[in-house]
Structure formats: structure tokens, C-alpha cells
Design a protein around this motif. Structure first.
Motif, mmCIF file in Angstrom:
data_model
loop_
_atom_site.group_PDB
_atom_site.id
_atom_site.type_symbol
_atom_site.label_atom_id
_atom_site.label_comp_id
_atom_site.label_asym_id
_atom_site.label_seq_id
_atom_site.Cartn_x
_atom_site.Cartn_y
_atom_site.Cartn_z
ATOM 1 N N LYS A 37 4.377 -2.711 1.487
ATOM 2 C CA LYS A 37 2.914 -2.786 1.426
ATOM 3 C C LYS A 37 2.479 -3.977 0.556
ATOM 4 O O LYS A 37 3.279 -4.524 -0.203
ATOM 5 C CB LYS A 37 2.356 -1.483 0.853
ATOM 6 N N TYR A 41 4.695 -6.498 -1.933
ATOM 7 C CA TYR A 41 4.447 -6.706 -3.366
ATOM 8 C C TYR A 41 4.324 -8.201 -3.679
ATOM 9 O O TYR A 41 4.873 -8.701 -4.669
ATOM 10 C CB TYR A 41 5.569 -6.101 -4.224
ATOM 11 N N ILE A 85 0.925 4.421 4.931
ATOM 12 C CA ILE A 85 0.848 5.481 3.928
ATOM 13 C C ILE A 85 -0.550 5.685 3.364
ATOM 14 O O ILE A 85 -0.820 6.709 2.768
ATOM 15 C CB ILE A 85 1.868 5.255 2.781
ATOM 16 N N MET A 167 5.079 14.745 3.416
ATOM 17 C CA MET A 167 5.221 13.755 2.344
ATOM 18 C C MET A 167 4.479 14.204 1.103
ATOM 19 O O MET A 167 3.435 14.858 1.191
ATOM 20 C CB MET A 167 4.635 12.431 2.853
ATOM 21 N N HIS A 169 3.881 12.631 -3.209
ATOM 22 C CA HIS A 169 4.184 11.529 -4.137
ATOM 23 C C HIS A 169 4.437 12.110 -5.520
ATOM 24 O O HIS A 169 3.636 12.897 -6.029
ATOM 25 C CB HIS A 169 3.009 10.548 -4.168
ATOM 26 N N ASN A 209 9.828 7.540 -5.253
ATOM 27 C CA ASN A 209 9.825 6.072 -5.261
ATOM 28 C C ASN A 209 11.092 5.543 -5.934
ATOM 29 O O ASN A 209 12.085 6.263 -6.075
ATOM 30 C CB ASN A 209 8.558 5.589 -5.978
ATOM 31 N N SER A 210 11.040 4.289 -6.369
ATOM 32 C CA SER A 210 12.210 3.669 -7.010
ATOM 33 C C SER A 210 12.678 4.471 -8.217
ATOM 34 O O SER A 210 13.884 4.714 -8.386
ATOM 35 C CB SER A 210 11.877 2.253 -7.496
ATOM 36 N N ARG A 235 11.348 6.490 -0.956
ATOM 37 C CA ARG A 235 10.528 5.316 -0.623
ATOM 38 C C ARG A 235 10.532 4.280 -1.745
ATOM 39 O O ARG A 235 9.538 4.105 -2.447
ATOM 40 C CB ARG A 235 9.085 5.772 -0.358
ATOM 41 N N GLY A 237 10.143 0.809 -3.655
ATOM 42 C CA GLY A 237 9.443 -0.464 -3.553
ATOM 43 C C GLY A 237 10.011 -1.431 -4.578
ATOM 44 O O GLY A 237 10.784 -2.321 -4.257
ATOM 45 N N LEU A 238 9.652 -1.233 -5.829
ATOM 46 C CA LEU A 238 10.013 -2.190 -6.879
ATOM 47 C C LEU A 238 11.512 -2.509 -6.900
ATOM 48 O O LEU A 238 11.894 -3.667 -7.076
ATOM 49 C CB LEU A 238 9.573 -1.652 -8.251
ATOM 50 N N TRP A 381 4.312 -4.422 -11.047
ATOM 51 C CA TRP A 381 3.697 -4.272 -9.732
ATOM 52 C C TRP A 381 2.422 -5.120 -9.659
ATOM 53 O O TRP A 381 2.156 -5.769 -8.669
ATOM 54 C CB TRP A 381 3.338 -2.805 -9.478
HETATM 55 C C1 LIG Z 1 3.979 2.110 -3.492
HETATM 56 C C2 LIG Z 1 4.568 3.433 -3.156
HETATM 57 C C3 LIG Z 1 5.934 3.695 -3.348
HETATM 58 C C4 LIG Z 1 6.883 2.722 -4.005
HETATM 59 O O1 LIG Z 1 6.817 2.806 -5.417
HETATM 60 P P1 LIG Z 1 7.813 1.981 -6.355
HETATM 61 O O2 LIG Z 1 7.550 2.534 -7.705
HETATM 62 O O3 LIG Z 1 7.443 0.550 -6.245
HETATM 63 O O4 LIG Z 1 9.194 2.238 -5.876
HETATM 64 C C5 LIG Z 1 6.419 4.909 -2.905
HETATM 65 N N1 LIG Z 1 5.603 5.826 -2.331
HETATM 66 C C6 LIG Z 1 4.291 5.618 -2.161
HETATM 67 C C7 LIG Z 1 3.440 6.669 -1.537
HETATM 68 C C8 LIG Z 1 3.727 4.427 -2.580
HETATM 69 O O5 LIG Z 1 2.409 4.232 -2.419
#
Ligand SMILES: *Cc1c(COP(=O)(O)O)cnc(C)c1O
Length: 396
Positions: A37, A41, A85, A167, A169, A209-210, A235, A237-238, A381
Motif C-alpha cells: 500500500k 511505503y 484493505i 481479518m 488487525h 503485521n511485521s 501481512r 509491510g515494514l 513508516w
Molecule cells: C499497513 C498494514 C499492515 C502492515 O504493517 P507493518 O507494521 O508495516 O508490517 C498489516 N495489516 C494492515 C491491515 C495494514 O494496514
């Protein structure tokens, strides 16, 4: 045409390496969705999404339908799934169908939008996958546990929509105690039971997430998924971009996944510009808007093609330093929209055309996204996603 030298270099091989490393870390408990997304980054969706796919990613995560269309354009393969998402907005259902995007939904009107678009496209019952987000404590997006039952009707057998994923978070996976996460997962477990009781089945459980992955949560999430006959998806990202998130407080003893990640993950992005010219100024010369810096002695100053419109935080004026010839040169005076000035008095031989590293390594010097973030009170981020759109991203 050659261009203004302010640029970002992206090591796509590092994206591939990081994805493979993270996937091994998650296996066999969970699969991964590569978060790309916000233009990956700030790392360039066009460069990074295909790299993740080359490394084996089957799922890409974007924020919006617009980003989903962009991801689809660079990753057209039928076996690449693109998950939106941040939900769908009114009038976007047709594009979801056309570009084969998969939407995370939690509001009745979002499900209406998707169902209407699916019907208009003549979709067969159960042929359009949807991921349902549950709010397990963050109070951000996702259906509250109370609102959930009302959403099940959109997945009735005759509906074109199919519940493919559930899902949630995790909002504090970087808290080393893990108590908050344990509570969220316990609530999720209850909710999954209710979904099954309603006669619905989802293939995927998408959580974490990470930080969750590096804290070793893939096993816990994988076990939870297996209990309900589901497959787990994390999921990151970082970490995909080579950074290890900080944990608070630090672990007494770091989980094995975190230790391994510190050694293995490779930074993907370097941000560079160049010296435009060097001038000598006498003691007393003032530098930049409002003369917030005054030369204390005869000094040599380097002008750099880099300003806050490129994403360098203006708060760094007089408070940060960048790399020239492998050494840190202080930023003096206010940062302008398009230009900055460095004090290179102590660095010999600096001349026009010299490379300036804003983020990345040069010689034995290194500036990280954490360095930027710490200096301005933010997080990596935000540092990455603030790098301006006009800064070219080039693959190296
Ligand atoms: C951005 C995002 C992530 C990734 O998070 P990181 O901390 O960068 O790994 C995972 N899940 C959702 C829903 C997000 O919006």
C-alpha cells in the motif's frame, strides 16, 4: 534527458530476499500477504510488487481500489490476488469486478456496493470473494462483534458474494508482553466460533503485521486458524522493506524470529541527491530563511538539491546531518522547499556533483529511517511515505 539528482534507489533483489526470508519464517504455520500500500511505503509499487510476486507472493495488500488497479496493472497474473484493505467506496464496485480485486469489507453499505456490482456483472452465486474485517479491540475499521451477525446475510447461498477471509488487525503486537494480542486472539477465537455456528466457512484467517511475525506469532495465529479449519495469513509491510520494528519494552530474550530477522533483512531504499555548488562564507554570514544559522567562523557550505517538497522534514533544519564523502555534514539553516545547505567545513574536497546520502549508506556511514524518525518524533513508516512523489524511484 538527465534529471535533477534527487532520487530514490530501490534494490528489488532485497525485496525478493526479504519476502523469501519472511515466508520461510512464517512456514509452515502461515502464508504471507505482501503489503504494498501507499506506493509500497514510498518504495514504488511498480518496482516492489512484481519483485514480491517473483519471490513467490500470491497476495498483495493495498489500501484502495485505485491502488488495487495500479497493482493489477503491474502484476496481471491470474494467480496474483490483490486485497484492498481499506474498503470499497460508493461507485467503485464495477472496478473491483473489472480488475479482479478482493475487498475487505465491514460496513453493510460496502457489502451492498459489492453485491450490486457482482450482480450487474452477472456473477454466479458465491463467485466473488470478500474478506470480512472484525474489530477485536482497535476501534478503527472492522465490524464490532455485536454488528457481525447482521452481516452474515450478505453471504447467503444465493448471494454472489462468498466469505473467503476473516481479518482482524492486531494493534499492539510490538508490546513485548503480548497480553493485548492474547486478548484480541481470544476474542477472535470466539467470533470464529460464531461464524461457524452461522453455517459460514472462510478459507483464510488474516491476522498480524511485521511485528507479529517477528515476535513469533505465526505459530499462534496458525494454530488458531487450524482450530477452525482455516489457513493463516500474516501481512508484513515494514519488514518486507528491510526494517525490524522496535518492540516496547525490549524483550529480555528476543524471540528466535526476531534475532534471525535482524541478521537477514536487507534495507531496500536509499535516498540520494547531489551537491549543486560549494561556497566559502565569512564568520557572521547568515544561512537560509530568517538567518536561523550564523557562521561562527569562516565556513564552507554545500547547496543540495533537496527540500521539504521532496519529503525531507523541515523540522530537521539545524538538527540533522547528511552524508557527503562518507562523513556526516550538518544541515544548517532552515530547509527550503527545494533546497538545503550543509556545513562541509570539516570535510575536505567537497565539490559540485558529489553524492549526498539522505537515507542509506555511503562509505562507512549510514543513515536509517529510524534516525530520521527519531529526529522528528515520528516512525519509519511516515518517513518512507513522506518521500515526495516528484523524487524518482529507480531500480538498482
Ligand atoms: C499497513 C498494514 C499492515 C502492515 O504493517 P507493518 O507494521 O508495516 O508490517 C498489516 N495489516 C494492515 C491491515 C495494514 O494496514
Amino acid at each position: 534527458m538527465s534529471t535533477r539528482p534527487c532520487r530514490v534507489e530501490i534494490r528489488t533483489q532485497a525485496v525478493e530476499h526479504n519476502y523469501r526470508f519472511l515466508q520461510r519464517l512464517a512456514a509452515p504455520d502461515a502464508d504471507l500477504l505482501a503489503i504494498v500500500k501507499a506506493d509500497a511505503y514510498g518504495h514504488s509499487l511498480a518496482l516492489c510488487a512484481p519483485a514480491a510476486v517473483r519471490a513467490g507472493a500470491r497476495w498483495l495488500g493495498v489500501t484502495s481500489v485505485e491502488e488495487g488497479i495500479a497493482a493489477r496493472a503491474v502484476c496481471p497474473g491470474a494467480d496474483t490476488r490483490v486485497l484492498v484493505i481499506g474498503g470499497v467506496f460508493p461507485g467503485q464496485g464495477g472496478a473491483v469486478m473489472q480488475h479482479h480485486l478482493t475487498v475487505v469489507a465491514w460496513e453493510p453499505w460496502q457489502l451492498d456496493e459489492l453485491r450490486a456490482a457482482a450482480s450487474a456483472a452477472g456473477a454466479l452465486p458465491g463467485s466473488v470473494p470478500v474478506h470480512l474485517e472484525i474489530d477485536t479491540g482497535m476501534s478503527r475499521q472492522g465490524a464490532s462483534p455485536e454488528a457481525l451477525a447482521a452481516l452474515f446475510t450478505w453471504f447467503a447461498p444465493a448471494s454472489p458474494l462468498r466469505l473467503e477471509g476473516v481479518m482482524t488487525h492486531l494493534f499492539a503486537p510490538d508490546e513485548a508482553g503480548g497480553q493485548v494480542t492474547a486478548e484480541q486472539l481470544a476474542l477472535l477465537n470466539q467470533i470464529l466460533g460464531r461464524i461457524a455456528s452461522a453455517g459460514l466457512f472462510a478459507e483464510w484467517l488474516s491476522v498480524g503485521n511485521s511485528a507479529a511475525l517477528l515476535a513469533g506469532q505465526a505459530r499462534t495465529i496458525g494454530d488458531l486458524a487450524a482450530t477452525h479449519g482455516m489457513k493463516a495469513m500474516l501481512r508484513p509491510g515494514l519488514a518486507l522493506y528491510g526494517l525490524v520494528p522496535r518492540f516496547n519494552p525490549d524483550f529480555d530474550q528476543e524471540p528466535a524470529a526476531l534475532v534471525a530477522a535482524r541478521a537477514a533483512l536487507q534495507p531496500v531504499l536509499s535516498w540520494k541527491s547531489a551537491v549543486v555548488g560549494v561556497r566559502a562564507v565569512p564568520a557572521g554570514a547568515v544561512v537560509g530563511y530568517n538567518g536561523t544559522f550564523v557562521a561562527t567562523e569562516p565556513m564552507r557550505l554545500a547547496l543540495v538539491a533537496l527540500g521539504y517538497a521532496d519529503g525531507l522534514d523541515r523540522k530537521l533544519g539545524n538538527r540533522f546531518s547528511l552524508l557527503v564523502r562518507g562523513e556526516r555534514a550538518p544541515v544548517v539553516g532552515r530547509i527550503s522547499m527545494d533546497q538545503s545547505v550543509l556545513d562541509v567545513t570539516e570535510i575536505s574536497g567537497v565539490e559540485a556533483g558529489d553524492e549526498v546520502v539522505i537515507l542509506g549508506t555511503q562509505g562507512s556511514g549510514c543513515i536509517t529511517a529510524f534516525d530520521h524518525a527519531d529526529a522528528t518524533g515520528t516512525i519509519p513508516w511516515e518517513v518512507f511515505t513522506r518521500i515526495g512523489q516528484r523524487v524518482r524511484r529507480v531500480a538498482v
